[in-house]
Design a protein around this motif. Structure first.
Motif, mmCIF file in Angstrom:
data_model
loop_
_atom_site.group_PDB
_atom_site.id
_atom_site.type_symbol
_atom_site.label_atom_id
_atom_site.label_comp_id
_atom_site.label_asym_id
_atom_site.label_seq_id
_atom_site.Cartn_x
_atom_site.Cartn_y
_atom_site.Cartn_z
ATOM 1 N N UNK A 1 74.952 41.674 48.275
ATOM 2 C CA UNK A 1 75.225 40.262 48.511
ATOM 3 C C UNK A 1 76.008 40.065 49.807
ATOM 4 N N UNK A 2 75.817 38.896 50.433
ATOM 5 C CA UNK A 2 76.558 38.545 51.632
ATOM 6 C C UNK A 2 76.015 39.133 52.907
ATOM 7 N N UNK A 3 74.838 39.746 52.865
ATOM 8 C CA UNK A 3 74.290 40.413 54.046
ATOM 9 C C UNK A 3 73.331 39.534 54.831
ATOM 10 N N UNK A 4 73.026 38.350 54.308
ATOM 11 C CA UNK A 4 72.067 37.446 54.930
ATOM 12 C C UNK A 4 72.703 36.062 55.080
ATOM 13 N N UNK A 5 72.509 35.411 56.227
ATOM 14 C CA UNK A 5 72.983 34.039 56.428
ATOM 15 C C UNK A 5 72.039 33.089 55.696
ATOM 16 N N UNK A 6 72.567 32.390 54.722
ATOM 17 C CA UNK A 6 71.745 31.555 53.853
ATOM 18 C C UNK A 6 71.032 30.447 54.627
ATOM 19 N N UNK A 7 69.762 30.314 54.312
ATOM 20 C CA UNK A 7 68.964 29.250 54.876
ATOM 21 C C UNK A 7 68.638 29.391 56.356
ATOM 22 N N UNK A 8 69.063 30.484 56.973
ATOM 23 C CA UNK A 8 68.879 30.654 58.411
ATOM 24 C C UNK A 8 68.140 31.948 58.770
ATOM 25 N N UNK A 9 68.436 33.021 58.058
ATOM 26 C CA UNK A 9 67.909 34.342 58.432
ATOM 27 C C UNK A 9 66.525 34.611 57.848
ATOM 28 N N UNK A 10 65.734 35.358 58.614
ATOM 29 C CA UNK A 10 64.544 36.030 58.079
ATOM 30 C C UNK A 10 65.000 37.345 57.457
ATOM 31 N N UNK A 11 64.459 37.681 56.325
ATOM 32 C CA UNK A 11 64.748 38.967 55.693
ATOM 33 C C UNK A 11 63.469 39.799 55.713
ATOM 34 N N UNK A 12 63.492 40.902 56.478
ATOM 35 C CA UNK A 12 62.316 41.753 56.662
ATOM 36 C C UNK A 12 62.546 43.061 55.918
ATOM 37 N N UNK A 13 61.670 43.367 54.956
ATOM 38 C CA UNK A 13 61.794 44.617 54.195
ATOM 39 C C UNK A 13 60.471 45.378 54.290
ATOM 40 N N UNK A 14 60.559 46.673 54.561
ATOM 41 C CA UNK A 14 59.355 47.489 54.688
ATOM 42 C C UNK A 14 59.160 48.328 53.437
ATOM 43 N N UNK A 15 57.926 48.465 52.997
ATOM 44 C CA UNK A 15 57.543 49.265 51.840
ATOM 45 C C UNK A 15 56.451 50.232 52.279
ATOM 46 N N UNK A 16 56.248 51.306 51.491
ATOM 47 C CA UNK A 16 55.184 52.261 51.827
ATOM 48 C C UNK A 16 53.814 51.610 51.783
ATOM 49 N N UNK A 17 53.551 50.922 50.686
ATOM 50 C CA UNK A 17 52.252 50.278 50.503
ATOM 51 C C UNK A 17 52.374 49.282 49.361
ATOM 52 N N UNK A 18 51.380 48.439 49.245
ATOM 53 C CA UNK A 18 51.346 47.442 48.179
ATOM 54 C C UNK A 18 50.020 47.621 47.453
ATOM 55 N N UNK A 19 50.087 48.041 46.199
ATOM 56 C CA UNK A 19 48.877 48.291 45.426
ATOM 57 C C UNK A 19 48.581 47.070 44.545
ATOM 58 N N UNK A 20 49.292 46.953 43.453
ATOM 59 C CA UNK A 20 49.112 45.822 42.540
ATOM 60 C C UNK A 20 49.986 44.637 42.934
ATOM 61 N N UNK A 21 51.163 44.938 43.505
ATOM 62 C CA UNK A 21 52.108 43.887 43.837
ATOM 63 C C UNK A 21 52.930 43.424 42.655
ATOM 64 N N UNK A 22 52.778 44.100 41.516
ATOM 65 C CA UNK A 22 53.464 43.678 40.292
ATOM 66 C C UNK A 22 54.976 43.660 40.455
ATOM 67 N N UNK A 23 55.521 44.749 40.966
ATOM 68 C CA UNK A 23 56.970 44.838 41.089
ATOM 69 C C UNK A 23 57.498 43.853 42.118
ATOM 70 N N UNK A 24 56.738 43.621 43.180
ATOM 71 C CA UNK A 24 57.143 42.615 44.162
ATOM 72 C C UNK A 24 57.284 41.251 43.500
ATOM 73 N N UNK A 25 56.282 40.853 42.743
ATOM 74 C CA UNK A 25 56.272 39.518 42.154
ATOM 75 C C UNK A 25 57.278 39.383 41.018
ATOM 76 N N UNK A 26 57.333 40.380 40.156
ATOM 77 C CA UNK A 26 58.168 40.274 38.968
ATOM 78 C C UNK A 26 59.637 40.569 39.240
ATOM 79 N N UNK A 27 59.903 41.304 40.308
ATOM 80 C CA UNK A 27 61.263 41.776 40.491
ATOM 81 C C UNK A 27 61.801 41.572 41.895
ATOM 82 N N UNK A 28 61.217 42.262 42.865
ATOM 83 C CA UNK A 28 61.844 42.381 44.179
ATOM 84 C C UNK A 28 61.982 41.037 44.885
ATOM 85 N N UNK A 29 60.913 40.251 44.938
ATOM 86 C CA UNK A 29 60.984 38.979 45.654
ATOM 87 C C UNK A 29 61.979 38.018 45.007
#
Length: 633
Positions: free
Chosen positions: A447-475
């Motif tokens: 927490x506190x690492x991103x300026x709210x409402x102003x920053x882009x948050x860029x996260x890199x992953x190895x690959x996206x297969x089903x996208x289940x964890x992205x949708x249900x959890x990470x995002x």
């Protein structure tokens, strides 16, 4: 990887080339080979956590003395369970008389796993099946020592039905229709044939039975057996085998799809699925390790000679690129550099997506295997910033203002560790129907690492297969930081097609890229493309695999990769999320540029290296249209 894919098995083979007493005298232990095998398996535990197995052959044992040992485990910690079981016997011996633990003659006669030839295997289960009967090594037993066979491997064959029919035609009655049993029985059949021919030969020359089997052990033609067994195999494999009399082999498929590396000196011959594990276990340099040539077998004879022999003519190399992206350990010199390049090469598209606004962008990664590509992405951002700094400094007129110069030089990419993976939570859910459970508990955030409402948050992953964890959890979790935009970067291209050579990606419905393309076709009034693809696929369903064409490519043809990426982002965006979600994928061209030695890309392009691949994708699409939730091979 947020979406865990599995079933990339690992092998480890060791042949001690000196008498056991040599290792006692030099290394102070009779368990040198066993300890090295343990280390090789531990260093490859990334390749299989559903089960493991170990087999051992003792050389030159007398009739009536046990010469084959095997133990397999599906314990939650299978490697630990196996070696606890094996070592328990040595603890018993040590309590009776510690001196016996260095008495090699006593150990060979009274304790298992004290031979000279070792084979270890690590396994991921397929399609929810995980039983002790599915664990390698497999054993084919016989009272004649030269007919005993132990097999383990990292492989999947696409034409099991054809091979099964061949076994029936020669009179066998296999206990099940699986590629492992089929391979075991196919090699076993030609092993029996070779034995029968040599028995007849040496009987005619007047040798007695004991002499005959000594002659067979000395002269049996292992390469010929492998050629006869594998000539019609279609798939990817790195397969290891031990024979009861002491010969051994490791065979690699002609396209080099599955990896295998080896080392030999005057003391040992060792084979493993990954180069750095051999380096670590035996304290070797990179150049000491050789890669087994595709289509070749490493033949280790009972007398200790080692040779690399062509079994099947090598074909166009199509080594699995997922080895470089995800499966193999990142401490391999080449793989580390390649993963950094995967991150570096995707930077231009990342910058374009965030409108080149580095001052208001935070960069991070999905732990843990995306870390290598994250370093590469940061290097790419640094290169971009250095170019910008150079141009800005050149543009300064006269004597530069120190404050302005300092401002230019201090510009850096903002790097934070945003996502934290809970070490106690396990994303590898073995059973398919439980795969999505509890994914929301796997990750937490800083927490506190991103300026709210102003920053882009860029996260890199190895690959996206089903996208289940992205949708249900990470995002959802990342959205708690309230960034303006969340950009998920995949260091791999879009996964569009099933794998059939050893990775657990077998159904079209598993791929978010496929779902996105189908959705786009329907929304744009092009249902006829889907219908036509199905018609063409059904028409060739009964054709030989060599005649089947991958018509599933037509599903993706109407769209640019960026259009499919945009649809994927739309489909994976959870309800009630505040941030805009974008997804950027690696291009296939940059994948090849980053990993020039591993060009196997069928899951991204549909260009399968064997005819069986087209058969599998054809069947997978038919299953999808007909609503059959089953594997295509």
């Amino acid at each position: 990887m947020s979406d865990a894919i599995k079933h990339e098995c690992g092998i480890a083979l060791i042949r001690l080339k000196k008498p056991l007493q040599f290792y006692v005298d030099k290394y102070g232990t009779a368990f040198y080979g066993l300890n090295k095998l343990h280390l090789l398996m531990e260093k490859q535990h990334n390749r299989g956590q559903d089960g493991a197995g170990v087999a051992n052959i003792k050389l030159n044992m007398e009739p009536g003395e046990r010469y084959i040992s095997r133990y397999r485990s599906i314990d939650p910690k299978p490697i630990q369970d196996i070696f606890n079981h094996i070592n328990s016997r040595f603890y018993e011996i040590g309590e009776e008389n510690p001196e016996l633990l260095k008495d090699v003659n006593y150990l060979k006669k009274h304790a298992g796993f004290t031979g000279e030839l070792f084979l270890g295997h690590l396994r991921y289960g397929t399609f929810g099946r995980n039983s002790i009967e599915s664990c390698h090594p497999f054993l084919r037993q016989n009272n004649w020592i030269t007919r005993n066979l132990v097999v383990a491997g990292n492989f999947n064959l696409t034409n099991v039905d054809e091979l099964f029919e061949v076994l029936l035609e020669i009179g066998q009655h296999p206990k099940e229709k699986s590629d492992t049993v089929t391979v075991l029985e196919k090699i076993g059949h030609f092993l029996d044939v070779a034995n029968d021919e040599m028995v007849s030969k040496y009987q005619a020359l007047g040798y007695n039975s004991h002499q005959i089997y000594d002659k067979i052990a000395e002269n049996i033609d292992i390469p010929q057996i492998l050629k006869q067994s594998s000539e019609v195999w279609d798939g990817g494999y790195a397969m290891a085998g031990l024979f009861g009399h002491g010969d051994a082999f490791v065979l690699r498929d002609p396209n080099g799809i599955r990896p295998a590396f080896y080392f030999e000196d005057e003391e040992v011959a060792v084979v493993a699925s990954e180069r750095p594990v051999i380096q670590t276990a035996f304290n070797l340099k990179y150049d000491d390790i050789k890669e087994l040539t595709p289509g070749h077998a490493l033949i280790i004879k009972k007398n200790g000679t080692v040779s690399e022999v062509e079994i099947n003519a090598p074909k166009t190399p199509t080594k699995c690129s997922f080895e470089r992206i995800y499966f193999s350990r990142g401490n391999d010199y080449d793989i580390y550099e390649e993963r950094k390049n995967l991150g570096r090469f995707v930077v231009p598209n990342v910058l374009k997506t965030i409108d080149y606004d580095l001052d208001n962008s935070v960069f991070s990664f999905i732990p843990n295997t995306a870390e290598g590509s994250f370093y590469g992405m940061i290097k790419g951002l640094e290169d971009y910033l250095n170019e910008q700094k150079y141009e800005q400094i050149i543009a300064l007129e006269g004597k530069p203002n120190p404050e302005k110069l300092k401002e230019i030089l201090n510009r850096r990419a903002r790097i934070e560790k945003i996502a934290i993976k809970d070490a106690k939570a396990r994303t590898f859910i073995t059973q398919d129907d439980a795969r999505d459970d509890m994914v929301a508990q796997v990750y937490d955030i800083t927490y506190g690492s991103v300026v709210r409402g102003k920053d882009n948050l860029v996260v890199i992953d190895d690959s996206i297969v089903r996208g289940t964890t992205l949708k249900q959890s990470i995002l959802r979790i990342l959205d708690r930081l309230e960034p303006k935009r969340i950009l998920v970067v995949s260091s791999a291209p879009q996964i569009r097609y099933p794998d059939c050579y050893g990775i657990d990606m077998a159904k079209m419905g598993d791929f978010i890229a496929f779902d996105a393309a189908i959705t786009l076709l329907k929304e744009s009034g092009r249902q006829h493309v889907i219908d036509e693809c199905y018609r063409k696929s059904k028409e060739q369903e009964k054709l030989p695999k060599e005649q089947i064409v991958n018509y599933v490519k037509e599903i993706y043809a109407p769209f640019k990769a960026e259009e499919i990426s945009a649809q994927i982002a739309k489909m994976l965006t959870p309800e009630n999320i505040q941030a805009e979600v974008n997804i950027v994928y690696q291009t296939v061209e940059d994948l090849h540029r980053a990993c020039p030695g591993n060009t196997g890309d069928w899951y991204f392009t549909g260009n399968y290296p064997t005819p069986g691949g087209n058969k599998v994708v054809n069947k997978a699409f038919i299953n999808y249209i007909e609503g059959k939730n089953e594997r295509a091979y």
